[in-house]
Design a protein around this motif. Structure first.
Motif, short mmCIF file in Angstrom:
data_model
loop_
_atom_site.label_atom_id
_atom_site.label_comp_id
_atom_site.label_asym_id
_atom_site.label_seq_id
_atom_site.Cartn_x
_atom_site.Cartn_y
_atom_site.Cartn_z
N ALA A 338 58.58 86.97 42.35
CA ALA A 338 58.40 87.90 43.63
C ALA A 338 59.32 88.95 43.49
O ALA A 338 59.00 90.02 44.03
CB ALA A 338 58.34 86.95 44.70
N GLN A 339 60.50 88.51 42.90
CA GLN A 339 61.78 89.39 43.30
C GLN A 339 62.48 89.44 41.85
O GLN A 339 63.70 88.82 41.81
CB GLN A 339 62.46 89.01 44.22
N PRO A 340 61.87 90.03 40.70
CA PRO A 340 62.38 90.04 39.54
C PRO A 340 63.79 90.40 39.46
O PRO A 340 64.16 91.58 40.10
CB PRO A 340 61.53 90.73 38.58
N ARG A 341 64.62 89.96 38.32
CA ARG A 341 66.09 90.31 38.30
C ARG A 341 66.00 91.29 36.99
O ARG A 341 65.56 90.60 36.01
CB ARG A 341 66.83 89.25 38.19
N VAL A 342 66.34 92.47 37.36
CA VAL A 342 66.19 93.56 36.24
C VAL A 342 67.63 93.80 35.33
O VAL A 342 68.42 94.64 36.20
CB VAL A 342 65.53 94.64 36.45
N ALA A 343 67.93 93.32 34.08
CA ALA A 343 69.25 93.79 33.68
C ALA A 343 69.02 95.10 32.71
O ALA A 343 68.04 95.20 31.87
CB ALA A 343 69.85 92.69 32.86
N ILE A 344 69.87 96.17 33.07
CA ILE A 344 69.57 97.39 32.27
C ILE A 344 70.66 97.16 31.11
O ILE A 344 71.98 97.43 31.46
CB ILE A 344 69.97 98.79 33.17
N LEU A 345 70.26 96.94 30.01
CA LEU A 345 71.11 96.77 28.91
C LEU A 345 71.78 97.89 28.06
O LEU A 345 71.14 99.17 27.99
CB LEU A 345 70.29 96.03 27.66
N ALA A 346 73.18 97.71 27.84
CA ALA A 346 73.76 98.52 26.82
C ALA A 346 74.75 97.78 26.18
O ALA A 346 74.60 96.65 26.21
CB ALA A 346 74.41 99.69 27.79
N ALA A 347 75.74 98.28 25.32
CA ALA A 347 76.46 97.88 24.54
C ALA A 347 77.76 97.42 25.29
O ALA A 347 78.31 96.15 24.90
CB ALA A 347 77.01 98.41 23.37
N VAL A 348 77.86 97.82 26.39
CA VAL A 348 79.10 97.26 27.26
C VAL A 348 78.58 97.16 28.84
O VAL A 348 77.56 97.76 29.19
CB VAL A 348 80.16 98.38 27.21
N THR A 350 80.45 98.69 31.38
CA THR A 350 81.02 99.68 32.01
C THR A 350 80.33 100.92 31.58
O THR A 350 79.84 101.31 30.70
CB THR A 350 82.74 99.82 31.55
N VAL A 351 80.52 101.77 32.75
CA VAL A 351 79.99 103.13 32.37
C VAL A 351 80.74 104.08 31.86
O VAL A 351 81.79 104.42 32.08
CB VAL A 351 79.54 103.75 34.03
N SER A 352 80.30 104.89 30.95
CA SER A 352 80.98 105.74 29.86
C SER A 352 80.18 106.91 29.52
O SER A 352 79.24 106.86 29.21
CB SER A 352 81.49 105.09 28.75
N ALA A 353 81.04 108.03 29.59
CA ALA A 353 80.30 109.25 29.57
C ALA A 353 79.77 109.32 28.05
O ALA A 353 78.96 110.11 27.72
CB ALA A 353 81.07 110.34 29.90
N ASP A 360 72.42 106.08 31.96
CA ASP A 360 71.14 106.00 32.51
C ASP A 360 71.14 104.60 33.21
O ASP A 360 70.33 104.48 34.27
CB ASP A 360 70.09 105.62 31.18
N ALA A 361 71.71 103.73 32.87
CA ALA A 361 71.68 102.15 33.61
C ALA A 361 72.23 102.27 35.17
O ALA A 361 71.70 102.06 36.27
CB ALA A 361 72.46 101.15 32.89
N ALA A 362 73.35 103.39 35.36
CA ALA A 362 73.80 103.53 36.52
C ALA A 362 73.08 104.34 37.40
O ALA A 362 72.57 103.94 38.64
CB ALA A 362 75.32 104.05 36.32
N ALA A 363 72.39 105.28 36.84
CA ALA A 363 71.32 105.99 37.63
C ALA A 363 70.24 105.12 37.96
O ALA A 363 69.57 105.38 39.28
CB ALA A 363 70.99 107.33 36.67
N LEU A 364 69.59 104.39 37.22
CA LEU A 364 68.56 103.63 37.48
C LEU A 364 69.04 102.64 38.76
O LEU A 364 68.09 102.45 39.74
CB LEU A 364 68.10 102.89 36.16
N CYS A 365 70.12 102.29 38.74
CA CYS A 365 70.54 101.22 39.79
C CYS A 365 70.72 101.98 41.13
O CYS A 365 70.28 101.45 42.16
CB CYS A 365 72.08 100.46 39.37
N LYS A 366 71.30 103.23 40.97
CA LYS A 366 71.19 104.22 42.16
C LYS A 366 69.96 104.43 42.70
O LYS A 366 69.51 104.46 43.90
CB LYS A 366 72.04 105.35 41.87
N ASP A 379 70.37 95.78 37.83
CA ASP A 379 71.96 95.82 37.77
C ASP A 379 72.18 96.24 36.32
O ASP A 379 71.54 95.81 35.43
CB ASP A 379 72.73 94.38 38.09
N GLY A 380 73.15 97.05 36.10
CA GLY A 380 73.42 97.65 34.69
C GLY A 380 74.44 98.68 34.87
O GLY A 380 74.82 99.12 35.96
#
Length: 474
Positions: A338-348, A350-353, A360-366, A379-380
C-alpha cells in the motif's frame, strides 16, 4: 599455557581459561547485529513461530509495533560467550537466570558481556554476571550464570561455520498464482515465439490460467518449436506473419485496437519489440515514459522487492526517473504494497555535485515532498547496503523510513540495474519476473535466458495489471 606471540595465530587458535586461571572481575564479550535471517533461523531451530517474531504485518499491531527477536536469541549469545571465550572450551552450564528488559529489533547491535563475580574452589564453579547491551547503551537482557570451569587447558583451531541460507523453495511463484487464481485469463499477443523456451513459457502460462495466447510469427517455425518442446498447440490461435518485425508490428495493432490486453516478448530482441510498440503512431503511448521493473525475491531479503529500470532506459534523465519511480509505485500497489518504500540508489548516501545520481536522488525526494510523486515513501541517495540493511544504515547514522527495508530500488542507469538484477539472480538465488509499465498494456519482457518460472510469474503480474487497467487505465 604458552602466551600467543603471533597475532595471526591468535586469530586462528582458540584457548580456554581453566578454573585456576580465573579471577574476580575477568570479563569477555562479543558483538552481534540482529538480522531478519537470525530471527528466521531461530524460529526454525526452536519451532517458535510466534507471529510477533516472523510476521511484520501482525507485529505492527502489537505493543512493540514491529518484529522483535526471540528473547532466548540473546540467551543463546550469552551461552556462546561462556562456551567459546570465558571460561571457553570445556565449560559446563549449571544454571542461568535471565531478565528481559527491552525488545531487540532488526538492526540492533548487542554487546554480550560476561563477568566473573564469584569462584567456588570446592566445586570448581564460577558465577558470572551476564548482560546484553544495545548500541544506545541500554541493557536489553541481564542475568547470572553458574558454570563448571574446565580443569585442563584446551587449545584448538578456530572453527569456521558453514553458511546457512534460507530458501523459499519456490513458494513465491505459488503465492503469486494463488493471488491471481480468481482472475479470468486475458488475451495476450505472444510475439515471435519461435524457440522452444519462449513458446513453452507462453503455453505454460495458458495452462496456469493466466493468458489466452495469440501466437504471432511464422507458422512453420512456431510448429517446429512446438515439436522441439513437446508442446501441444491444439486450440492455440496462430497469426502467420513472415518474420519477427512483422510479428511485433501486428502485436502493436492488436494491442492498440483492444484485441489483446497484454504483449509477451518471444524470441526476438527487446529493441525490435519496443521499436514497434513505442512510436506514437502505434497508439500505445501514455503521458508517462515506459520503464521496466524486475520483481525479485531472494532468500537473503525478507520480502519481494522491485529493481527499476534495468532494461529500457539506458541513461534516464531526472524527468525519466520520476516516471520510473511512478511506474514502480503503481506496480507495488498492484501486488499489494500500500505504501512502498522507495530507495533511490547511488554509490554514496550524501549529495555531491560530482555525482549526478545523488543530485537526481535528492531532487526526486523533494518532488515527493511537494506531491509531484505520490503513493510511496522516497529516500535517497542511498547506497545499496543502506537501502537493504538496517545494520549498515545504523552504522552510518542514517535515520530513515526507507533504509534497511526498501520495497523498490531505483538504480542510476540501465547498466548498474541490469548487473544488480543478474547478480542477484545468478549468485543470490533470486527468483525474478519482468514487466514493462507506462504503456496502455503491460508488456512481459523476460530475457531469452530466463527460466520457465520467470516467464509464468511475469505473465501473472501482467494479468494483475491488465485487470487493473480495465478500471484505471494508465
Amino acid at each position: 599455557m604458552t602466551p600467543l606471540s603471533d597475532p595471526l595465530e591468535s586469530l586462528q587458535m582458540v584457548r580456554n581459561r581453566t578454573f585456576d586461571e580465573l579471577a574476580i572481575g575477568d570479563t569477555a564479550s562479543l558483538q552481534r547485529t540482529l538480522t531478519t535471517q537470525d530471527i528466521e533461523l531461530f524460529a526454525i531451530m526452536s519451532g517458535d513461530v510466534n507471529p510477533q517474531h516472523i510476521d511484520p504485518e501482525f507485529a505492527s499491531g502489537t505493543v512493540y509495533q514491529g518484529v522483535i527477536a526471540h528473547g532466548m536469541w540473546g540467551g543463546a549469545l550469552i551461552s556462546a560467550v561462556l562456551g567459546t571465550r570465558l571460561p571457553g572450551s570445556g565449560t559446563v552450564y549449571r544454571s542461568q537466570t535471565l531478565r528481559f528488559l527491552r525488545p531487540v529489533r532488526v538492526g540492533d547491535t548487542l554487546d554480550i558481556r560476561v563477568t566473573v563475580t564469584a569462584l567456588d574452589p570446592a566445586l570448581r564453579e564460577a558465577t558470572l554476571a551476564c548482560a546484553c547491551i544495545d548500541q544506545h547503551g541500554n541493557t536489553a537482557i541481564e542475568g547470572e550464570a553458574r558454570v563448571l570451569a574446565p580443569d585442563q587447558p584446551i587449545e584448538h583451531p578456530r572453527a569456521t561455520l558453514p553458511e546457512v541460507r534460507l530458501s523459499s523453495n519456490g513458494d513465491g511463484l505459488q503465492r503469486l498464482l494463488r493471488a491471481v487464481a480468481a482472475l479470468e485469463p486475458v488475451r495476450a499477443a505472444v510475439v515471435h515465439p519461435t524457440d522452444a523456451l519462449s513458446l513453452a513459457g507462453a503455453m505454460d502460462a495458458r495452462a496456469a490460467g493466466l493468458i489466452l495466447p495469440v501466437l504471432i510469427g511464422p507458422r512453420a517455425r512456431i510448429e517446429a518449436a512446438a515439436a522441439e518442446a513437446g508442446v501441444d498447440l491444439a486450440g492455440a490461435e496462430i497469426e502467420d506473419v513472415p518474420h519477427s518485425h512483422a510479428a511485433a508490428a501486428r502485436a502493436a495493432q492488436l494491442a492498440a485496437s483492444g484485441q489483446v490486453e497484454v504483449v509477451v516478448k518471444g524470441s526476438l530482441h527487446t529493441d525490435e519489440l519496443m521499436g514497434a510498440l513505442l512510436p506514437s503512431a502505434a497508439g500505445l503511448r501514455t503521458k508517462r515514459r515506459v520503464s521496466h521493473c524486475f520483481l525479485m525475491q531472494t532468500p537473503a531479503y525478507p520480502r519481494p522487492f522491485i529493481i527499476t529500470d534495468a532494461a529500457i532506459n539506458i541513461a534516464p534523465s531526472l524527468e525519466d526517473k520520476a516516471d520510473i519511480v511512478r511506474n514502480a509505485i503503481d506496480l507495488a500497489h498492484v501486488i499489494g504494497v500500500a505504501q512502498p518504500r522507495v530507495a533511490i540508489l547511488a554509490a554514496v548516501e550524501t549529495v555531491s555535485a560530482s555525482m549526478p545520481a545523488t543530485l537526481d536522488a535528492a531532487a526526486l525526494c523533494k518532488m515527493a515532498d511537494r506531491g509531484q510523486i505520490a503513493g510511496g515513501v522516497l529516500d535517497g541517495p542511498l547506497a545499496f547496503d543502506n537501502a537493504v540493511s538496517a545494520a549498515a544504515a545504523r552504522v552510518k547514522g542514517i535515520a530513515s523510513d526507507v533504509a534497511g527495508q526498501a520495497d523498490v530500488l531505483v538504480v542510476p542507469d540501465l547498466e548498474s540495474g541490469n548487473m544488480l538484477a543478474k547478480q542477484l539472480e545468478y549468485m543470490g538465488d533470486a527468483a525474478s519476473a519482468g514487466i514493462v509499465l507506462g504503456a496502455k498494456v503491460p508488456i512481459v519482457l523476460t530475457s531469452r535466458a530466463d527460466p520457465r518460472e520467470s516467464r509464468i510469474a511475469s505473465c501473472a503480474i501482467a494479468l494483475l495489471l491488465a485487470h487493473r487497467y480495465r478500471t484505471s487505465p494508465p
